[in-house]
Design an enzyme around this catalytic site. Sequence first.
Site, PDB file in Angstrom:
ATOM      1  N   ASN A  10     -37.093  22.563  56.097  1.00  0.00           N
ATOM      2  CA  ASN A  10     -37.371  22.914  54.705  1.00  0.00           C
ATOM      3  C   ASN A  10     -36.202  22.497  53.830  1.00  0.00           C
ATOM      4  O   ASN A  10     -35.055  22.517  54.255  1.00  0.00           O
ATOM      5  CB  ASN A  10     -37.597  24.416  54.552  1.00  0.00           C
ATOM      6  CG  ASN A  10     -38.830  24.887  55.284  1.00  0.00           C
ATOM      7  OD1 ASN A  10     -39.700  24.094  55.621  1.00  0.00           O
ATOM      8  ND2 ASN A  10     -38.908  26.172  55.543  1.00  0.00           N
ATOM      9  N   HIS A  29     -33.325  18.223  56.831  1.00  0.00           N
ATOM     10  CA  HIS A  29     -33.802  17.347  55.760  1.00  0.00           C
ATOM     11  C   HIS A  29     -33.077  17.595  54.451  1.00  0.00           C
ATOM     12  O   HIS A  29     -33.439  17.032  53.423  1.00  0.00           O
ATOM     13  CB  HIS A  29     -35.317  17.493  55.591  1.00  0.00           C
ATOM     14  CG  HIS A  29     -36.073  17.007  56.785  1.00  0.00           C
ATOM     15  ND1 HIS A  29     -37.399  17.241  56.958  1.00  0.00           N
ATOM     16  CD2 HIS A  29     -35.670  16.295  57.872  1.00  0.00           C
ATOM     17  CE1 HIS A  29     -37.796  16.700  58.104  1.00  0.00           C
ATOM     18  NE2 HIS A  29     -36.755  16.121  58.670  1.00  0.00           N
ATOM     19  N   GLY A 104     -44.468  27.759  62.067  1.00  0.00           N
ATOM     20  CA  GLY A 104     -45.138  26.992  61.024  1.00  0.00           C
ATOM     21  C   GLY A 104     -44.854  25.512  61.017  1.00  0.00           C
ATOM     22  O   GLY A 104     -44.792  24.903  59.967  1.00  0.00           O
ATOM     23  N   THR A 105     -44.708  24.921  62.173  1.00  0.00           N
ATOM     24  CA  THR A 105     -44.445  23.492  62.224  1.00  0.00           C
ATOM     25  C   THR A 105     -45.399  22.816  63.201  1.00  0.00           C
ATOM     26  O   THR A 105     -45.699  23.357  64.265  1.00  0.00           O
ATOM     27  CB  THR A 105     -42.992  23.174  62.634  1.00  0.00           C
ATOM     28  OG1 THR A 105     -42.840  21.760  62.768  1.00  0.00           O
ATOM     29  CG2 THR A 105     -42.577  23.866  63.913  1.00  0.00           C
ATOM     30  N   LEU A 136     -50.845  27.445  63.045  1.00  0.00           N
ATOM     31  CA  LEU A 136     -52.302  27.454  63.035  1.00  0.00           C
ATOM     32  C   LEU A 136     -52.917  26.265  63.775  1.00  0.00           C
ATOM     33  O   LEU A 136     -54.037  26.339  64.255  1.00  0.00           O
ATOM     34  CB  LEU A 136     -52.825  27.499  61.596  1.00  0.00           C
ATOM     35  CG  LEU A 136     -52.583  28.821  60.874  1.00  0.00           C
ATOM     36  CD1 LEU A 136     -52.956  28.690  59.398  1.00  0.00           C
ATOM     37  CD2 LEU A 136     -53.368  29.952  61.516  1.00  0.00           C
TER      38      LEU A 136
END
Length: 174
Positions: A10, A29, A104-105, A136
């Site tokens: 992030n 990043h 979440g990656t 997910l």
Amino acid sequence: GIVKYIVSQNVDGLHLRSGVPRSQLSELHGNTFMEQCELCGAEYFRDFYIGTVGFKPTGRACDKPNCAGQLTDKCLDWDDALPEHDLSQAEEQTRRADLCLCLGTSLRIRPAGNLPMKCVRRNGKAANGHLAIVNLQKTHLDSKCTVRLFARCDEVMRQLLAVLGFSIPNYTLP
């Protein structure tokens, strides 16, 4: 004290805003709220969006004594290499981890997406670390997990923190 190190892709600066010390964080990043002196390496975490990417000059100067180097943004553009220090720290900390929790990656962006394997395999052999993925969608490391949850990260973390007896403070942007 439970989380020893965070590796993030992030660029929103929320990890630092949460109170995680910079020494316990690799921002692979970059960070759209951070500037760095091109001469002495001093970092400046700002309460405003820097506005450039690709390590470009921001027009501000370092305020460290006897330096006055130019400041550049700390956010990667697509063609930029990952920051060496952050990447080497991420690799080292992942190798040392007992548990690598991926939240979440998709783990599709390389080399960051391959880092969790350093926790479960070292030098081509099984290691003692464990991998947990909360996401997910499927990932290429699902078969390597000790725990795999197809769920929303915020809900999993809310429940985990409740079990551990931690409350989640309200957060508002500065």
